[in-house]
Design an enzyme around this catalytic site. Structure first.
Site, PDB file in Angstrom:
ATOM      1  N   GLU A 256      -8.380   0.811   6.357  1.00 39.42           N
ATOM      2  CA  GLU A 256      -8.548   0.202   5.029  1.00 39.42           C
ATOM      3  C   GLU A 256      -7.159  -0.223   4.606  1.00 39.42           C
ATOM      4  OE1 GLU A 256     -11.391  -0.092   3.297  1.00 39.42           O
ATOM      5  OE2 GLU A 256     -12.556   0.842   4.878  1.00 39.42           O
ATOM      6  N   CYS A 295      -5.985  -1.101  -4.622  1.00 41.55           N
ATOM      7  CA  CYS A 295      -6.186  -2.005  -3.482  1.00 41.55           C
ATOM      8  C   CYS A 295      -7.178  -3.112  -3.814  1.00 41.55           C
ATOM      9  CB  CYS A 295      -6.662  -1.220  -2.275  1.00 41.55           C
ATOM     10  SG  CYS A 295      -8.141  -0.254  -2.615  1.00 41.55           S
TER      11      CYS A 295
HETATM   12  P1  NAP Z   1       1.664   3.000   3.501  1.00 43.46           P
HETATM   13  O1  NAP Z   1       3.116   3.017   3.296  1.00 43.46           O
HETATM   14  O2  NAP Z   1       1.109   2.139   4.564  1.00 43.46           O
HETATM   15  O3  NAP Z   1       1.256   4.524   3.753  1.00 43.46           O
HETATM   16  C1  NAP Z   1      -0.086   4.908   3.845  1.00 43.46           C
HETATM   17  C2  NAP Z   1      -0.172   6.275   4.485  1.00 43.46           C
HETATM   18  O4  NAP Z   1       0.262   6.180   5.838  1.00 43.46           O
HETATM   19  C3  NAP Z   1       0.734   7.329   3.829  1.00 43.46           C
HETATM   20  O5  NAP Z   1       0.085   8.566   3.845  1.00 43.46           O
HETATM   21  C4  NAP Z   1       1.943   7.332   4.744  1.00 43.46           C
HETATM   22  O6  NAP Z   1       2.645   8.523   4.695  1.00 43.46           O
HETATM   23  C5  NAP Z   1       1.270   7.152   6.087  1.00 43.46           C
HETATM   24  N1  NAP Z   1       2.131   6.653   7.140  1.00 43.46           N
HETATM   25  C6  NAP Z   1       3.122   5.759   7.054  1.00 43.46           C
HETATM   26  N2  NAP Z   1       3.662   5.537   8.260  1.00 43.46           N
HETATM   27  C7  NAP Z   1       2.986   6.338   9.133  1.00 43.46           C
HETATM   28  C8  NAP Z   1       3.081   6.573  10.533  1.00 43.46           C
HETATM   29  N3  NAP Z   1       3.959   5.938  11.289  1.00 43.46           N
HETATM   30  N4  NAP Z   1       2.238   7.472  11.097  1.00 43.46           N
HETATM   31  C9  NAP Z   1       1.311   8.120  10.342  1.00 43.46           C
HETATM   32  N5  NAP Z   1       1.196   7.938   9.006  1.00 43.46           N
HETATM   33  C10 NAP Z   1       2.005   7.045   8.414  1.00 43.46           C
HETATM   34  O7  NAP Z   1       0.884   2.602   2.169  1.00 43.46           O
HETATM   35  P2  NAP Z   1       1.118   3.177   0.712  1.00 43.46           P
HETATM   36  O8  NAP Z   1       2.396   2.622   0.202  1.00 43.46           O
HETATM   37  O9  NAP Z   1       0.908   4.638   0.693  1.00 43.46           O
HETATM   38  O10 NAP Z   1      -0.119   2.551  -0.065  1.00 43.46           O
HETATM   39  C11 NAP Z   1      -0.113   1.284  -0.645  1.00 43.46           C
HETATM   40  C12 NAP Z   1      -0.877   0.319   0.221  1.00 43.46           C
HETATM   41  O11 NAP Z   1      -2.155   0.840   0.512  1.00 43.46           O
HETATM   42  C13 NAP Z   1      -1.131  -1.000  -0.477  1.00 43.46           C
HETATM   43  O12 NAP Z   1      -0.829  -2.016   0.416  1.00 43.46           O
HETATM   44  C14 NAP Z   1      -2.620  -0.978  -0.805  1.00 43.46           C
HETATM   45  O13 NAP Z   1      -3.235  -2.228  -0.849  1.00 43.46           O
HETATM   46  C15 NAP Z   1      -3.155  -0.153   0.303  1.00 43.46           C
HETATM   47  N6  NAP Z   1      -4.393   0.504  -0.085  1.00 43.46           N
HETATM   48  C16 NAP Z   1      -5.556   0.105   0.492  1.00 43.46           C
HETATM   49  C17 NAP Z   1      -6.753   0.701   0.133  1.00 43.46           C
HETATM   50  C18 NAP Z   1      -8.053   0.309   0.771  1.00 43.46           C
HETATM   51  O14 NAP Z   1      -9.032   1.020   0.579  1.00 43.46           O
HETATM   52  N7  NAP Z   1      -8.136  -0.774   1.515  1.00 43.46           N
HETATM   53  C19 NAP Z   1      -6.774   1.703  -0.832  1.00 43.46           C
HETATM   54  C20 NAP Z   1      -5.570   2.085  -1.410  1.00 43.46           C
HETATM   55  C21 NAP Z   1      -4.377   1.479  -1.021  1.00 43.46           C
HETATM   56  P3  NAP Z   1       3.968   8.664   3.800  1.00 43.46           P
HETATM   57  O15 NAP Z   1       3.580   8.414   2.386  1.00 43.46           O
HETATM   58  O16 NAP Z   1       4.389  10.071   4.058  1.00 43.46           O
HETATM   59  O17 NAP Z   1       4.923   7.641   4.323  1.00 43.46           O
END
Ligand code: NAP
Length: 518
Positions: A256, A295
């Site tokens: 997602e 999102c």
């Molecule tokens: P993110 O930076 O991609 O991180 C998402 C999750 O992935 C966090 O728990 C992060 O952990 C983890 N992560 C990052 N790098 C990783 C790796 N190499 N291996 C394993 N896990 C890893 O996104 P975010 O900043 O938290 O969230 C914002 C984004 O999420 C926005 O772009 C938004 O549109 C999207 N979003 C989408 C939905 C949907 O349902 N489609 C819902 C909500 C949000 P850490 O925080 O510890 O780095």
């Protein structure tokens, strides 16, 4: 300083490495530290498979639904404390905090309801039995059984409660144990949610583990019966999809990701109509709720070119009543961004969008010297074809008005330039126009929401994800799918075709009187 702990292999513990600070996003006051170095992720995966999975699978769907009902009640008991914590640690207003916390409780309760109808079964039928031979004697039946693996749930920072609960509801009901890894900036709230659920003692041991901090080598331990359900940015999603161990073991991956959602105003919608009021209030709600860190929030507002000034003026009028400020203050309508990194990204994104647009309210200059707040920012595109409007997600209270010529074909073309989105909202009272647009955009959007005079006051907002309908979208939005009632169980279940003597297959594996399907 408070240390955020993880719950792995039956105990709460913090890591031993250099901690990361979690701060109050309005005051920047340090609140807690988090680190997961030294925590044994391999043991957690084994614990889920060997302890949590068998315990869940020996229960029927109906019994697991009862667990969800109890979990919803346990979370509700902590409601006020969780809301207060979210205001302090996630930059949310009280209303935004409720949106997340109550969304979590509501989703658990909804899945308790969906599961109740499945009753005392340990597998589900997928469709009716099928005659496979010359006579009905040789018979087939598709069934769905829980996979004996672990579900790793990696969540985004913006919904620390709801994001965890919506995945957990499906995995518990399906009979699959989960390891929840929250986004680090809001891990303090996520830890409190996890404690409310785990310490309630409702779930069998091993059914729910919680890992705060880095995922570390967690994915290296996943195998063919496991599932990775990820929510976050498209960039991280793409990285995880290509993870060598997940690829080598054909681990199921549900992504997602982010989305350039659009709202489309049709030319027939008069500014005096109910549909227009609905349009204004939904767009402003999406821009301001959770400071635009949703999102499903609208990023692109498609408006017939001749009406751009009128519509932008009306939006600005409403936005001016939504000021950003201290989330702890009950008069504040817009909370803050959640972290310094988030503010940095929003600032950089705004700078890029402003190259092809006029900033009509808000903007980078409204960032305060302390904290991560920014006023709601509306841009009007000079060139709506510029790629950034359709490809760059600015994850904050930011949206752009894009003029189009008012035709259904143009609306479809521009909407689909997002490359795959979670939701599009279409505002029109013109049936044929709406039909053409809906059919044109449906392949590129996980959800199409139609606003008209007929649903004013009846419809839930387009940005609201409901457990009954699917959440997810093609292409850039990740290509995944979650929720959607019992459809949400599908990633956790294995579909198997059972073939044999009808007398046996239909009796042992047929739907009988039970409600079939997942
Ligand atoms: P993110 O930076 O991609 O991180 C998402 C999750 O992935 C966090 O728990 C992060 O952990 C983890 N992560 C990052 N790098 C990783 C790796 N190499 N291996 C394993 N896990 C890893 O996104 P975010 O900043 O938290 O969230 C914002 C984004 O999420 C926005 O772009 C938004 O549109 C999207 N979003 C989408 C939905 C949907 O349902 N489609 C819902 C909500 C949000 P850490 O925080 O510890 O780095």
């Amino acid at each position: 300083m408070k240390r955020i702990e993880s719950y792995l292999v039956g105990r709460w513990a913090a890591g031993t490495g250099k901690p990361e600070l979690v701060v109050n996003p309005f005051t920047e006051e340090p609140l807690a530290e988090v680190n997961a170095d030294g925590l044994d992720r391999a043991a957690a995966v084994r614990h889920a498979r060997e302890v949590g999975g068998p315990a869940l699978r020996q229960l029927t769907f109906g019994a697991r639904a009862e667990l969800l009902k109890a979990l919803a009640a346990a979370l509700y008991e902590q409601r006020e404390a969780l809301i207060d914590l979210s205001i302090q640690a996630a930059g949310t207003t009280r209303g935004d905090a409720k949106f997340d916390i109550d969304g979590a409780t509501g989703t658990l309760a909804a899945y308790a309801g969906f599961g109740k109808q499945l009753g005392d079964r340990r597998f589900l039928c997928d469709g009716p039995g099928i005659q496979l031979g010359r006579t009905p004697r040789f018979w087939g039946q598709h069934v769905l059984v829980p996979r004996p693996g672990v579900a790793v749930h990696i969540n985004a920072f913006n919904f620390p409660a709801w994001g965890m609960a919506e995945k957990l509801a499906c995995s518990v009901l399906a009979g699959v144990p989960a390891i929840e890894k929250p986004g680090t900036p809001t891990a303090l709230v996520a830890e409190a949610v996890a404690r409310a659920l785990i310490d309630s003692g409702i779930l069998p041991e091993g059914a729910l583990q919680f890992l705060a901090g880095s995922a570390g080598d967690l994915l290296d331990h996943m195998g063919p019966m496991d599932l990775l359900a990820f929510t976050g940015s498209a960039a991280t999603g793409a990285k995880l999809r290509a993870h060598p161990n997940l690829v080598a073991n054909n681990v199921r991956v549900n992504i997602e990701a982010d989305s350039l959602n659009c709202a489309i105003l049709a030319p027939d919608v008069e500014s005096t109509s109910d549909a227009y009021d609905e349009f204004l209030s939904n767009v402003v709600q999406d821009m301001t709720q959770k400071a635009g860190q949703k999102c499903t929030a609208v990023r692109r507002i498609l408006v017939p070119a001749a009406r751009v000034e009128e519509v932008a003026g009306h939006l600005i009028e409403v936005l001016k009543r939504h000021r950003s400020g201290d989330p702890a203050n009950t008069d504040t309508r817009v909370g803050t961004l959640t972290s310094a990194a988030q503010l940095r990204d929003v600032r950089a994104g705004l700078e890029r969008l402003a190259e092809a647009a006029h900033v009509r309210c808000g903007g980078i200059d409204t960032v305060r010297s302390k904290g991560f707040g920014i006023e709601p920012t509306l841009l009007v595109a000079i060139n709506p074809e510029a790629d950034d409007f359709h490809q760059l997600e600015v994850f904050g209270p930011v949206a752009s008005v894009l003029p189009y010529d008012g035709s259904a074909a143009e609306a479809v073309r521009l909407a689909n330039r997002g490359g795959g989105s979670l939701v599009a909202s279409v505002y029109s009272n013109d049936g044929p126009w709406t039909e053409e647009v809906v059919l044109g955009i449906a392949p590129w959007h996980g959800r199409v929401w139609i606003g008209s005079d007929r649903v004013k006051g009846q419809a839930t907002a387009p940005g609201l994800v409901l457990p009954h309908t699917i959440h997810g979208g093609p292409g850039r939005a990740g290509g995944g799918e979650e929720l959607g009632g019992l459809r949400g169980l599908a990633p956790y279940l294995q579909r198997t075709a059972v073939q044999g003597f009808q007398g046996f297959v239909a009796k042992a594996f047929g739907a009988g009187d039970a409600p079939a399907q997942a």
